[in-house]
Design a protein around this motif. Structure first.
Motif, PDB file in Angstrom:
ATOM      1  N   THR A   1     -13.267 -35.133 -16.768  1.00 40.66           N
ATOM      2  CA  THR A   1     -12.722 -34.181 -15.822  1.00 40.66           C
ATOM      3  C   THR A   1     -11.816 -33.003 -16.437  1.00 40.66           C
ATOM      4  OG1 THR A   1     -12.753 -35.885 -14.101  1.00 40.66           O
ATOM      5  CG2 THR A   1     -11.237 -33.837 -13.773  1.00 40.66           C
ATOM      6  N   GLU A   2     -10.929 -33.376 -17.344  1.00 40.72           N
ATOM      7  CA  GLU A   2     -10.304 -32.636 -18.060  1.00 40.72           C
ATOM      8  C   GLU A   2     -11.018 -31.615 -18.906  1.00 40.72           C
ATOM      9  OE1 GLU A   2      -6.607 -30.505 -19.543  1.00 40.72           O
ATOM     10  OE2 GLU A   2      -7.215 -31.792 -17.675  1.00 40.72           O
ATOM     11  N   GLU A   3     -11.992 -32.298 -19.610  1.00 41.80           N
ATOM     12  CA  GLU A   3     -12.971 -31.453 -20.473  1.00 41.80           C
ATOM     13  C   GLU A   3     -13.602 -30.306 -19.675  1.00 41.80           C
ATOM     14  OE1 GLU A   3     -14.172 -35.032 -23.790  1.00 41.80           O
ATOM     15  OE2 GLU A   3     -15.525 -34.307 -22.068  1.00 41.80           O
ATOM     16  N   CYS A   4     -14.123 -30.714 -18.353  1.00 42.45           N
ATOM     17  CA  CYS A   4     -14.792 -29.792 -17.590  1.00 42.45           C
ATOM     18  C   CYS A   4     -13.900 -28.602 -17.289  1.00 42.45           C
ATOM     19  CB  CYS A   4     -15.353 -30.291 -16.483  1.00 42.45           C
ATOM     20  SG  CYS A   4     -16.678 -31.759 -16.653  1.00 42.45           S
ATOM     21  N   ARG A   5     -12.537 -28.931 -16.971  1.00 42.03           N
ATOM     22  CA  ARG A   5     -11.638 -27.910 -16.559  1.00 42.03           C
ATOM     23  C   ARG A   5     -11.314 -26.923 -17.702  1.00 42.03           C
ATOM     24  NH1 ARG A   5      -6.654 -26.357 -16.899  1.00 42.03           N
ATOM     25  NH2 ARG A   5      -6.144 -27.699 -18.589  1.00 42.03           N
ATOM     26  N   ASN A   6     -11.177 -27.502 -18.755  1.00 39.33           N
ATOM     27  CA  ASN A   6     -11.037 -26.880 -19.882  1.00 39.33           C
ATOM     28  C   ASN A   6     -12.127 -25.844 -20.270  1.00 39.33           C
ATOM     29  OD1 ASN A   6      -8.398 -27.702 -20.608  1.00 39.33           O
ATOM     30  ND2 ASN A   6      -9.220 -29.360 -21.865  1.00 39.33           N
ATOM     31  N   GLU A   7     -13.392 -26.333 -20.143  1.00 36.19           N
ATOM     32  CA  GLU A   7     -14.474 -25.654 -20.074  1.00 36.19           C
ATOM     33  C   GLU A   7     -14.571 -24.497 -19.245  1.00 36.19           C
ATOM     34  OE1 GLU A   7     -19.614 -26.133 -20.767  1.00 36.19           O
ATOM     35  OE2 GLU A   7     -18.147 -27.749 -20.874  1.00 36.19           O
TER      36      GLU A   7
ATOM     37  N   ILE B   1     -13.763 -31.925  -8.176  1.00 37.60           N
ATOM     38  CA  ILE B   1     -14.180 -30.377  -8.181  1.00 37.60           C
ATOM     39  C   ILE B   1     -12.676 -29.946  -8.069  1.00 37.60           C
ATOM     40  CG2 ILE B   1     -14.919 -28.508  -6.733  1.00 37.60           C
ATOM     41  CD1 ILE B   1     -17.088 -29.823  -8.404  1.00 37.60           C
ATOM     42  N   CYS B   2     -11.757 -30.781  -7.264  1.00 41.31           N
ATOM     43  CA  CYS B   2     -10.320 -29.954  -7.105  1.00 41.31           C
ATOM     44  C   CYS B   2      -9.686 -30.154  -8.442  1.00 41.31           C
ATOM     45  CB  CYS B   2      -9.753 -30.963  -6.134  1.00 41.31           C
ATOM     46  SG  CYS B   2      -9.989 -30.709  -4.346  1.00 41.31           S
ATOM     47  N   LYS B   3      -9.865 -30.810  -9.247  1.00 40.73           N
ATOM     48  CA  LYS B   3      -9.251 -30.946 -10.562  1.00 40.73           C
ATOM     49  C   LYS B   3      -9.686 -29.858 -11.535  1.00 40.73           C
ATOM     50  CE  LYS B   3      -7.169 -35.596 -10.293  1.00 40.73           C
ATOM     51  NZ  LYS B   3      -7.224 -36.945 -11.111  1.00 40.73           N
ATOM     52  N   VAL B   4     -11.080 -29.797 -11.387  1.00 30.76           N
ATOM     53  CA  VAL B   4     -11.552 -29.050 -12.431  1.00 30.76           C
ATOM     54  C   VAL B   4     -11.305 -27.384 -11.971  1.00 30.76           C
ATOM     55  CG1 VAL B   4     -14.111 -28.056 -13.243  1.00 30.76           C
ATOM     56  CG2 VAL B   4     -13.545 -30.435 -12.874  1.00 30.76           C
ATOM     57  N   VAL B   5     -11.437 -27.120 -10.572  1.00 28.66           N
ATOM     58  CA  VAL B   5     -10.851 -25.759 -10.103  1.00 28.66           C
ATOM     59  C   VAL B   5      -9.496 -25.370  -9.959  1.00 28.66           C
ATOM     60  CG1 VAL B   5     -13.370 -25.353  -9.574  1.00 28.66           C
ATOM     61  CG2 VAL B   5     -11.584 -26.227  -7.713  1.00 28.66           C
ATOM     62  N   GLU B   6      -8.953 -26.637  -9.975  1.00 26.91           N
ATOM     63  CA  GLU B   6      -7.366 -26.501  -9.867  1.00 26.91           C
ATOM     64  C   GLU B   6      -6.858 -26.391  -8.343  1.00 26.91           C
ATOM     65  OE1 GLU B   6      -5.273 -25.461 -13.676  1.00 26.91           O
ATOM     66  OE2 GLU B   6      -6.602 -23.849 -13.446  1.00 26.91           O
ATOM     67  N   GLU B   7      -7.602 -26.915  -7.502  1.00 27.01           N
ATOM     68  CA  GLU B   7      -7.233 -26.628  -5.751  1.00 27.01           C
ATOM     69  C   GLU B   7      -6.570 -27.939  -5.431  1.00 27.01           C
ATOM     70  OE1 GLU B   7      -7.332 -24.173  -3.853  1.00 27.01           O
ATOM     71  OE2 GLU B   7      -8.445 -22.671  -5.222  1.00 27.01           O
ATOM     72  N   THR B   8      -5.881 -27.973  -4.507  1.00 25.95           N
ATOM     73  CA  THR B   8      -5.124 -29.326  -4.137  1.00 25.95           C
ATOM     74  C   THR B   8      -6.148 -30.158  -3.097  1.00 25.95           C
ATOM     75  OG1 THR B   8      -2.854 -28.190  -4.110  1.00 25.95           O
ATOM     76  CG2 THR B   8      -3.044 -30.094  -2.675  1.00 25.95           C
ATOM     77  N   ASP B   9      -6.788 -29.164  -2.138  1.00 22.83           N
ATOM     78  CA  ASP B   9      -7.757 -29.864  -1.431  1.00 22.83           C
ATOM     79  C   ASP B   9      -8.882 -28.972  -1.360  1.00 22.83           C
ATOM     80  OD1 ASP B   9      -6.657 -32.230  -0.270  1.00 22.83           O
ATOM     81  OD2 ASP B   9      -4.872 -30.969   0.214  1.00 22.83           O
ATOM     82  N   LEU B  10     -10.053 -29.642  -0.647  1.00 22.69           N
ATOM     83  CA  LEU B  10     -11.136 -28.734  -0.506  1.00 22.69           C
ATOM     84  C   LEU B  10     -11.771 -29.210   1.070  1.00 22.69           C
ATOM     85  CD1 LEU B  10     -13.079 -28.957  -3.774  1.00 22.69           C
ATOM     86  CD2 LEU B  10     -12.075 -27.016  -2.828  1.00 22.69           C
ATOM     87  N   TYR B  11     -12.110 -28.027   1.715  1.00 24.40           N
ATOM     88  CA  TYR B  11     -12.812 -28.321   3.218  1.00 24.40           C
ATOM     89  C   TYR B  11     -14.039 -28.013   3.254  1.00 24.40           C
ATOM     90  CZ  TYR B  11      -7.292 -29.442   3.462  1.00 24.40           C
ATOM     91  OH  TYR B  11      -6.551 -29.753   3.363  1.00 24.40           O
ATOM     92  N   GLU B  12     -14.732 -28.623   4.388  1.00 21.11           N
ATOM     93  CA  GLU B  12     -16.015 -27.848   4.569  1.00 21.11           C
ATOM     94  C   GLU B  12     -15.987 -26.925   5.476  1.00 21.11           C
ATOM     95  OE1 GLU B  12     -18.399 -30.261   7.749  1.00 21.11           O
ATOM     96  OE2 GLU B  12     -16.508 -31.592   7.624  1.00 21.11           O
ATOM     97  N   TYR B  13     -16.897 -26.114   5.620  1.00 20.74           N
ATOM     98  CA  TYR B  13     -16.833 -24.925   6.600  1.00 20.74           C
ATOM     99  C   TYR B  13     -16.894 -25.349   7.891  1.00 20.74           C
ATOM    100  CZ  TYR B  13     -17.683 -20.987   3.357  1.00 20.74           C
ATOM    101  OH  TYR B  13     -17.484 -20.247   2.185  1.00 20.74           O
ATOM    102  N   ALA B  14     -16.101 -24.582   8.817  1.00 14.85           N
ATOM    103  CA  ALA B  14     -15.913 -24.869  10.330  1.00 14.85           C
ATOM    104  C   ALA B  14     -17.158 -24.776  10.943  1.00 14.85           C
ATOM    105  CB  ALA B  14     -14.642 -24.059  10.895  1.00 14.85           C
ATOM    106  N   ASP B  15     -17.786 -23.669  10.310  1.00 10.91           N
ATOM    107  CA  ASP B  15     -19.157 -23.423  11.304  1.00 10.91           C
ATOM    108  C   ASP B  15     -20.193 -24.594  10.718  1.00 10.91           C
ATOM    109  OD1 ASP B  15     -21.189 -22.314   9.272  1.00 10.91           O
ATOM    110  OD2 ASP B  15     -19.328 -21.222   8.894  1.00 10.91           O
ATOM    111  N   PRO B  16     -21.461 -24.735  11.588  1.00 15.29           N
ATOM    112  CA  PRO B  16     -22.400 -25.887  11.237  1.00 15.29           C
ATOM    113  C   PRO B  16     -23.340 -25.548  10.629  1.00 15.29           C
ATOM    114  CG  PRO B  16     -22.875 -24.927  13.329  1.00 15.29           C
ATOM    115  CD  PRO B  16     -21.551 -24.084  12.898  1.00 15.29           C
ATOM    116  N   LEU B  17     -23.339 -24.203   9.644  1.00 13.13           N
ATOM    117  CA  LEU B  17     -24.155 -23.777   8.758  1.00 13.13           C
ATOM    118  C   LEU B  17     -24.350 -23.389   7.451  1.00 13.13           C
ATOM    119  CD1 LEU B  17     -25.336 -20.605  11.032  1.00 13.13           C
ATOM    120  CD2 LEU B  17     -26.019 -23.341  11.456  1.00 13.13           C
ATOM    121  N   SER B  18     -22.756 -23.303   6.971  1.00 16.47           N
ATOM    122  CA  SER B  18     -22.633 -22.790   5.403  1.00 16.47           C
ATOM    123  C   SER B  18     -22.039 -23.764   4.559  1.00 16.47           C
ATOM    124  CB  SER B  18     -21.483 -21.644   5.933  1.00 16.47           C
ATOM    125  OG  SER B  18     -21.669 -20.799   7.013  1.00 16.47           O
TER     126      SER B  18
END
Length: 283
Positions: free
Chosen positions: A44-50, A141-158
């Motif tokens: 994960t750290e290797e991916c974050r650095n890359e 993904i959170c650790k690689v892109v340095e986000e605290t949390d990730l959420y799905e879209y609220a609409d049913p399409l995206s």
């Protein structure tokens, strides 16, 4: 009391380890953990650095070969539901600016064409949804892109889209509006369908659009980079400041690509204008 507390913490640790093992086992028929050990801190750290250094991470053989075949069959069986568009846009994916001349690079219109099925058209039991909603995958993904949390879209399409590009169809030069994009290639065409990009061509945060540099790309005067992609490859790409495109498909075999989209905040929907443009409907 101290021994009891130590025993309690030891038991909790064992349960957490067991729980992580169960979560991983649920993904072992989807992800090739030998090639992409996304549950490992070092990988994960290797991916974050890359990603930080290059703006892109390419994970070949991310999906298991049998999973790729299954998802291709699934995508083809639902391709009749796809909404096809042949739209024009500028590289910034914004409306034209009437204060600038029609031939200004900001107003130059490019053509993109593809078909797309939406999250609600993908089977509930699909391995795409199994991956998308996986805590292990989202934590990676959170650790690689340095986000605290990730959420799905609220609409049913995206949240999850499957894209189809038949002969002659392409995704033209553009910058992304989002901070990062996640794609999975399921089927490559016999020719064309190449992912090309130029890194750090603008600075959206400072509203520096670099018209001269963009025009040079559109005129074919800039050296571009091309990613080596093959079926089963996951690409994590920062496209907000890096211009990119997918070249036209050549031959009768279509290009099939999955886009996995997350938000850093809950309750966010893709705009109604974007949903109508890309999906032809709001719900």
């Amino acid at each position: 009391m101290g021994l009891e507390l130590a025993y309690f913490y030891k038991k909790v640790l064992k349960l957490r380890i067991k729980f992580r093992m169960v979560l991983k086992q649920m993904l072992e028929d989807v992800i090739n953990f030998t090639e992409a050990p996304i549950d490992g801190a070092k990988f994960t750290e290797e991916c974050r650095n890359e990603l930080e250094q290059k703006g892109v991470v390419t994970l070949h053989n991310f999906l298991k070969p049998e999973t790729v075949k299954e998802l291709v069959r699934e995508a083809k069986s639902h391709s009749d539901l796809a909404y096809f568009t042949n739209s024009t846009h500028n590289v910034y994916l914004t409306p034209t600016n009437k204060a600038l001349s029609p031939d200004h690079v900001f107003n130059r219109q490019l053509t993109s064409s593809k078909g797309c099925i939406t999250t609600d058209q993908i089977p509930k039991a699909s391995k795409l949804k199994k991956l998308y909603f996986s805590d292990i995958f989202k934590k990676f993904i959170c650790k690689v892109v340095e986000e605290t949390d990730l959420y799905e879209y609220a609409d049913p399409l995206s949240s999850i889209n499957v894209h189809y590009a038949a002969k002659g169809q392409e995704l033209n030069w553009h910058f992304d509006n989002s901070k990062f994009a996640i794609t999975l290639l399921l089927q490559a065409p016999k020719g064309g369908g190449h992912f090309e990009y130029v890194s750090n061509l603008r600075n959206a945060e400072k509203n520096e659009m670099n018209f001269e540099g963009v025009e040079a790309v559109l005129e074919g005067k800039t050296k571009i980079k091309r990613l080596d992609t093959r079926p089963g490859t996951l690409i994590l790409f920062r496209g907000q400041n890096s211009i990119h495109r997918v070249t036209p498909t050549e031959g009768e075999q279509e290009r099939i690509l999955v886009v996995l989209a997350y938000n850093s905040q809950p309750g966010i929907s893709l705009s109604e204008e974007a949903r109508m443009t890309f999906f032809g409907r709001l719900r």
